[in-house]
Design an enzyme around this catalytic site. Structure first.
Site, PDB file in Angstrom:
ATOM      1  N   HIS A 100      37.656  -7.399 -10.201  1.00 35.01           N
ATOM      2  CA  HIS A 100      37.851  -8.424 -11.233  1.00 35.01           C
ATOM      3  C   HIS A 100      36.557  -9.175 -11.542  1.00 35.01           C
ATOM      4  O   HIS A 100      36.447  -9.818 -12.582  1.00 35.01           O
ATOM      5  CB  HIS A 100      38.933  -9.401 -10.759  1.00 35.01           C
ATOM      6  CG  HIS A 100      39.564 -10.214 -11.839  1.00 35.01           C
ATOM      7  ND1 HIS A 100      40.319  -9.650 -12.853  1.00 35.01           N
ATOM      8  CD2 HIS A 100      39.572 -11.555 -12.078  1.00 35.01           C
ATOM      9  CE1 HIS A 100      40.764 -10.606 -13.651  1.00 35.01           C
ATOM     10  NE2 HIS A 100      40.319 -11.764 -13.218  1.00 35.01           N
ATOM     11  N   SER A 104      40.477 -11.781 -18.200  1.00 35.87           N
ATOM     12  CA  SER A 104      41.531 -12.297 -17.337  1.00 35.87           C
ATOM     13  C   SER A 104      42.554 -13.041 -18.201  1.00 35.87           C
ATOM     14  O   SER A 104      43.145 -12.440 -19.094  1.00 35.87           O
ATOM     15  CB  SER A 104      40.926 -13.175 -16.253  1.00 35.87           C
ATOM     16  OG  SER A 104      41.834 -13.373 -15.207  1.00 35.87           O
TER      17      SER A 104
END
Length: 666
Positions: free
Chosen positions: A640, A527
């Site tokens: 994610h 991320s």
């Protein structure tokens, strides 16, 4: 040399992950959720029950499904929980003296997060409904019906007319909204309490049972705002009153036992997404709001990052019995602590060690607590914290794993930066460490960026150490745990001070530890950590291998493709795409692709809506076109959260690819 063996990738399948401790109403026992990976490599969660005087837990559920969120009736004779045993998460009722669980709901999209009324006559919960849904005609689809519906949906176009039409957690939102439902226990009658075109988040029920507390954004501009408000719904009259002013965000709001006040976490977006969470108390009669934490400069709640915390736990606020104190977890200096705030503004640390407190439950009779705690060398167990400060271990669910496997204790580093910030970090020595030998070293960079590494179990880092690597990880500026100025310091300066902090930590570690081989350095992160990995390889060639995960490479396209891009870009960089595209390009690692000489592995989930896979695609194609050493691994059906709660097979594949890449180049 340790007599224990080195950690292996497949050991992830052996972990017992505990969460959500709940005292029984009489305070003599507690329950919790234990999540494992079964023989089919699927997650399975069971509800466990344990008396305080025992050291052995008894399973209350056995079905190969996800059972969680158990909540006791006030008299302790019954409990309601949610389970996926019928397909979708639904509510089930169980008598605590034994017997089979009874299914209470069959909602098409599931029912979650139950709360009992204080008289034990009602259960309130949340269900996703479409505007014309009838709650009395809800039927959970069979697997065949669900598959047919999925196939039919794939043949139709998706019509989008909202900016918030997708999220990483839910995928495409369609027209469903979270509504609050009341279930009457004696006849199982259902009543829909909210119906506005908004997601309603159930918070609490007043002690006298007359008022429902929920959070929602009911404004016409809700799609463009991250604010929400607290609302009181008066169950007899159906009248709704707004408690807050539309300028803040609130969560985990709870009534005081005397019914006169409400405590809530929240903040006013003073520093956008880098704002510290505050503790507010509302007077119900006057609606006056007091910020108890205004002078504390501490992040409230649990901001610790790990990769094995499956299942949520309470982090506060929770009132004591006489409504004079509020208990909560706080994030500070690479650890989490347990606090008690008095309503006059005092703040006392009840328990603090160099570890990760991830959840708690409070017993009003003994003023004791069940604390869930993890350490770098323990995935997490429960402990009884008594009123006199005595701490007693309650569970030992990972004893076999800990008996057999060698885990590394981190060594703390404190790094002074060139502009006089102090950065905290840690180092893990490799398994079988030998003095005088040089070792390859891997730098780990956390996501967020407003989060925190610290004293918790991290499987990936322990695995890299087990494979013979030194592991270095830090909390550069932008991280939580060090006050408001520190967590805000990276905004508008990605790749600036944060980059220099990280590189200063590398320099410091190499100076302090002669066993680090400066010719064999690797870097990885996910991320924001993936962004920083991309930034690093575009700005220095000192790393010989890099693995970028669920990363950001181009802020110009991120603005329009991420589920948060349209506000996060402005929050973190001060501009949106049309304001100053040249500035966003300056912050974009893709701009510096020609400089990359480090072999780069790109890992990305196909269904990542937070940092969409096109970010990885752009970087791969650009580097490949430039004939750089690069490889791209795409994980099917992964969002994610791949590294933390993704499909177990894919999580293992991901770890194997990371090790393969570093073994090849380091």
């Amino acid at each position: 040399m340790s007599l224990k063996r080195a950690l292996q990738v497949d050991d992830m399948l052996q972990l017992n992950v505990v969460s959500d401790p709940q005292f029984t109403p009489d305070g003599r026992a507690f329950t919790y959720t234990m999540t494992t990976i079964n023989d089919q490599n699927e997650y399975e969660s069971q509800l466990m029950y344990q008396r305080l005087k025992d050291k052995h837990a008894t399973p209350w559920t056995f079905h190969a499904s996800k059972n969680s969120n158990l909540r006791f009736s006030p008299d302790g004779k019954r409990a309601v929980f949610q389970s996926t045993r019928s397909g979708r998460p639904q509510l089930w009722l169980i008598h605590t003296d034994g017997g089979e669980a009874k299914q209470l709901t069959t909602f098409r999209h599931g029912a979650t997060n139950p709360i009992w009324s204080k008289d034990g006559k009602h259960v309130f919960f949340t269900a996703f409904l479409e505007a014309d849904d009838d709650i009395h005609n809800q039927k959970e689809p069979t697997k065949e019906e669900e598959q047919k519906e999925k196939e039919q949906k794939q043949k139709k176009p998706l019509i989008v007319n909202r900016i918030t039409y997708k999220s990483d957690a839910r995928g495409f939102h369609d027209q469903k909204r979270a509504q609050i439902i009341m279930l009457t226990i004696y006849d199982e009658a259902l009543y829909q309490l909210t119906e506005a075109d908004a997601d309603h988040v159930l918070q609490d029920i007043s002690p006298d049972g007359t008022t429902l507390l929920y959070a929602a954004n009911l404004t016409d501009n809700a799609d463009y705002e991250l604010t929400n408000d607290l609302y009181c719904l008066h169950l007899m009259t159906k009248a709704t009153s707004k408690l807050t002013d539309g300028k803040s965000t609130y969560d985990k709001a709870v009534f005081s036992p005397d019914g006169s006040k409400i405590a809530s976490f929240g903040h006013e977006f003073a520093y956008k997404g880098a704002s510290l969470t505050e503790l507010y108390v509302f007077d119900i009669k006057t609606k006056e709001r007091t910020c108890l934490s205004k002078d504390w400069d501490v992040e409230l709640g649990d901001a610790m990052i790990g990769d094995t915390r499956l299942g949520e736990s309470e982090s506060g606020p929770i009132w004591n019995e006489d409504s004079s104190k509020i208990f909560f977890i706080a994030t500070d200096q690479g650890a989490t602590e347990f606090h008690a705030a008095s309503i006059d503004g005092g703040n006392e640390v009840i328990y603090k060690q160099n570890n990760h407190i991830f959840g708690f439950s409070y017993d009003k009779y003994s003023n004791s607590f069940i604390l869930g705690m993890s350490r770098p060398t323990n995935p997490g167990e429960f402990y009884l914290l008594q009123e006199d400060g005595t701490l007693e271990p309650m569970t030992d669910n990972n004893r076999t794993f800990l008996r057999d496997v060698d885990l590394q204790e981190p060594e703390e580093l404190l790094i002074q930066t060139e502009d006089n910030w102090e950065v905290q970090g840690w180092l893990l020595r490799p398994y079988g460490f030998t003095e005088g030998k040089k070792y390859p070293t891997i730098l780990e960079i956390h996501g967020g960026p407003h989060a925190m590494y610290g004293q918790t179990f991290f499987f990936e880092m322990q695995l890299l150490a087990a494979k013979g690597y030194v592991v270095l990880y830090t909390n550069p500026r932008g991280s939580h745990g060090y006050g408001q100025a520190f967590v805000n310091a990276c905004r508008g300066d990605y790749g600036g001070g944060d980059y220099r902090d990280i590189m200063a930590a590398v320099d410091y570690a190499m100076h302090q530890y002669s066993f680090i081989d400066e010719q064999r350095l690797g870097v990885t992160g996910g991320s924001y950590g993936g962004f920083m990995t991309n930034w690093i390889v575009g700005h220095t060639n000192r790393f010989k291998a890099a693995v970028t995960q669920r990363s950001i490479s181009n802020w110009l396209s991120f603005y329009g493709v991420s589920d948060i891009g349209f506000f996060f870009t402005e929050w973190e960089h001060g501009v949106n795409l049309l304001d100053d595209p040249a500035k966003l390009w300056e912050f974009s690692p893709l701009k510096y692709a020609k400089n990359v000489e480090t072999p780069l592995l790109i890992l990305h989930g196909e269904l990542d809506y937070r940092c969409p896979i096109e970010q990885g695609e752009q970087l791969f194609i650009t580097l490949k076109h430039l004939k750089k050493e690069v490889e791209f691994v795409r994980f099917p059906h992964a969002n994610h959260e791949l590294s933390r709660s993704g499909n177990p097979d894919m999580r293992i594949e991901r770890l194997n690819h990371i090790i393969r890449w570093f073994d090849t180049y380091l």
